[in-house]
Design an enzyme around this catalytic site. Structure first.
Site, PDB file in Angstrom:
ATOM      1  N   GLN A   1     -10.005  33.347  79.396  1.00 28.89           N
ATOM      2  CA  GLN A   1      -9.917  31.827  79.650  1.00 28.89           C
ATOM      3  C   GLN A   1     -11.151  31.565  80.548  1.00 28.89           C
ATOM      4  O   GLN A   1     -11.887  30.579  80.234  1.00 28.89           O
ATOM      5  CB  GLN A   1      -8.720  31.501  80.598  1.00 28.89           C
ATOM      6  CG  GLN A   1      -8.644  30.039  80.777  1.00 28.89           C
ATOM      7  CD  GLN A   1      -7.430  29.611  81.559  1.00 28.89           C
ATOM      8  OE1 GLN A   1      -6.565  30.668  81.799  1.00 28.89           O
ATOM      9  NE2 GLN A   1      -7.119  28.430  81.710  1.00 28.89           N
TER      10      GLN A   1
ATOM     11  N   GLU B   1      -2.232  32.601  91.018  1.00 31.49           N
ATOM     12  CA  GLU B   1      -1.893  32.063  92.373  1.00 31.49           C
ATOM     13  C   GLU B   1      -1.378  33.174  93.368  1.00 31.49           C
ATOM     14  O   GLU B   1      -1.598  33.270  94.412  1.00 31.49           O
ATOM     15  CB  GLU B   1      -0.900  30.709  92.510  1.00 31.49           C
ATOM     16  CG  GLU B   1      -1.642  29.650  91.439  1.00 31.49           C
ATOM     17  CD  GLU B   1      -0.608  28.650  91.212  1.00 31.49           C
ATOM     18  OE1 GLU B   1      -0.049  28.829  89.938  1.00 31.49           O
ATOM     19  OE2 GLU B   1      -0.520  27.759  91.893  1.00 31.49           O
TER      20      GLU B   1
END
Lengths: 412, 412
Positions: free
Chosen positions: B244, B367
């Site tokens: 990504q 995260e």
């Protein structure tokens, strides 16, 4: 694939209009489309001269049998035929050439005049993906938005950059295009507002139609990718530049492209395009092996855009060529599948805007007008017409991809 | 819609397992799925306790008739039923509740044990769109990649940011997920290389299933958008973070997300979720009128993620709630259609990763591990299990959305 008897430039058809100099649809072409007459059911056919050969009727009559015991031309889209694969495509093409040949053909075939039919979307578009494969276009746009030193993103010379588009609004040439609403925020404005796009643009592209799929988790080579392509269409990736500039960070274009994508009604087969393959532009950096190509797969395809403001004659504003694309359709598909992404029958793969090295060869108003500085974006009532053709011993045409801009709807 | 007799917490079923405390599938739920037994044809049913009520059989037997003279449950997907619209959905739900009720129901119904069937993808996914609607997630990711002062993109508080995903690789829970290949380029590397993703992640999301479409060129209000939603599923938007970061500029995520998206097999209807609607988070800036909502459409839905490394017990690593989403599914769909983008039966709308205000409530390893600093991304053999449920006078469960990571394929 090598050239075969269907590519013979000397071959002529008993359908006389197909033999006229410059005719888009000679016997060497036979592009596939879907048509209807007088409100009847949609049928599959190939264009020949000014006529259409009704292939659905040939299958019903047993003159063409691509899949014994099964009807593949009865669904009103090309998908069932495409799913049969390259051997079947080639076999049917050979049979149709034989039937239409001036010598030895059959003259009792079901022909209808193109002037008498309505053309439909030729494929059920399973998914639509849009690439960004023209170096000139990426450089022009990058220079405008990030300056000349950052024009090409760092990844650009290493992979065909692409994004998933919206399949639900792919429409056939001739369908009017409604100006989209969207969030707009000018450079001097503090808050966005909802309004009709004021920077509506076209994008001149080539679309590859996937005829056979690949499995999930199973990357393909560029050679396999090429075999998966059934054919090509002209493609207009209508774009709202003002919506795009406000929405596209960080996840890419979305509603700025989602309102409409037009394609030409005739799918020109990969086999028909075989004589027009040319080398890609020189590589600045070596590509990774999964993107390497052992043979040339760019296409020497002339492209033009004409603009017809309401009530005025059309004026040609773009002249370019698909050979400028840095990445071939096979490279685009191989990159698309490298993650294990399954390709499916009916996938539509846009090349991205095709621009060439000189100003007149740029495939969008964004580039032609330098983002509105030297001219207007599209006005309501404007008609946009794409044309494409290859030139060898004959013309091999794509026909046109057209659309007229309608005013925006009332906000909800 | 207001609460009706199908929401009555006192109602019980004669299917005893549905009345057990904490059962995911009480009579108030009746989520829709597609199953098969012993290699037979795929059939449509609703979950009740530990059983499935075979609704295809009910239609065959004339006990449920959603569309007189027409079979809508014979296609092995929910799309034909969904296309009938909200009135039909509600009518059939009412009829099924009546048949399964402990008082006045019929006890001769075609039930099969969930343990004895294979579950299939419940819908034909026409298009898949993924939003980015959790403020906490967008802030966490933005802080990591752009710093705390630029965490939220300037457009984020004004519109639900989204992108088109890939429909061809949406799979039902339980389908193994092959680690993707892709172009990787570490911070210290000069050139990209092709390799298996080393930063494979899950994304905890809620998926809205579009039951009825909207026309091209015809924006819809948030109220109309809400009515178009048939139901919701748990959704895992598997992501290759290293792919990504190299590919996503300027056109957004592509192959980093295209290799797989998993959804739970049961579609929990919007009507069943009616009692669990709650207010959205406070708005920091006023939304434009087309995104305004006259009523609350967030959902008080508890969510958990468990990680099970190969041969080890599962450990819960995320506890969060869908109520944290800044934009409701109705707002996402209204934004999706504002450009005139047609919505279609079977469209799947991902919410984007759902994160909450504390570390344990973050819905991705990106995260949870601070981009790999405090833990690993997914390893081959790891199993990931999502769970979701609402709590009122009963539990209303989504079941699980699961997947195990397989090693990457050989490069082509």
């Amino acid at each position: 694939m090598t050239l075969n008897k269907t590519h013979d430039p000397a071959r002529r058809s008993w359908v006389e209009s197909a033999n006229a100099a410059g005719c888009a649809f000679p016997i060497q072409n036979l592009p596939w489309g879907v048509f209807s007459q007088g409100g009847g059911a949609a049928r599959v056919g190939v264009a020949i001269g000014e006529m259409i050969l009704d292939v659905s009727a040939l299958e019903e009559g047993g003159l063409v049998v691509p899949a014994p015991g099964r009807c593949v031309f009865g669904a009103g889209v090309l998908n069932p035929f495409m799913a049969l694969g390259p051997a079947a495509w080639s076999k049917v093409r050979g049979a149709l050439v034989g039937l239409l040949d001036a010598e030895g053909g059959r003259r009792d075939l079901p022909l209808v005049a193109q002037a008498d039919v309505v053309m439909h979307l030729p494929i059920f578009v399973r998914s639509y993906t849009d690439f960004y494969a023209s170096r000139e276009h990426a450089t022009n746009v990058g220079t405008m938005f990030r300056g000349p030193e950052n024009a090409l993103p760092p990844n650009w010379l290493h992979m065909p950059i692409g994004y998933n588009g919206r399949a639900s609004t792919v429409v056939v040439s001739g369908t009017p295009v409604r100006r989209p609403l969207g969030q707009l925020k000018g450079a001097g404005e503090v808050l966005p507002r909802l309004g009709a796009s004021e920077r509506l643009d076209f994008e001149l592209e080539l679309g590859a139609v996937i005829g056979t799929g690949s499995g999930m988790g199973q990357p393909v080579t560029t050679a396999e990718a090429w075999e998966m392509i059934f054919g090509f269409v002209l493609l207009n990736d209508w774009s709202a530049r003002d919506v795009q500039v406000w929405e596209y960070q960080p996840l890419g274009p979305f509603q700025s492209k989602a309102f409409a994508t037009s394609i030409s009604p005739w799918v020109v087969t990969r086999e028909a395009l075989e004589p027009f393959r040319v080398a890609p532009p020189a590589r600045e950096v070596d590509l990774l092996p999964y993107l390497a190509e052992g043979e040339d797969r760019n296409l020497d395809l002339h492209l033009e855009v004409a603009l017809a403001p309401e009530g005025q004659a059309a004026r040609t504003i773009v002249r370019t060529n698909a050979r400028h694309l840095y990445y071939s359709a096979a490279q685009q598909v191989a990159h698309h599948a490298i993650s294990g992404c399954a390709m499916e029958v009916g996938d539509l793969i846009g090349s991205g805007t095709i621009s060439g090295p000189i100003p007149e060869s740029c495939g969008s108003l964004l580039e032609l007008t330098e983002n509105g500085k030297r001219g207007d974006f599209l006005q309501d009532g404007d008609g946009v017409v794409f044309r494409g053709w290859c030139e060898g011993g004959y013309s091999l045409g794509f026909g046109t991809c057209e659309g007229v801009i309608l005013p925006a709807p009332v906000a909800p």
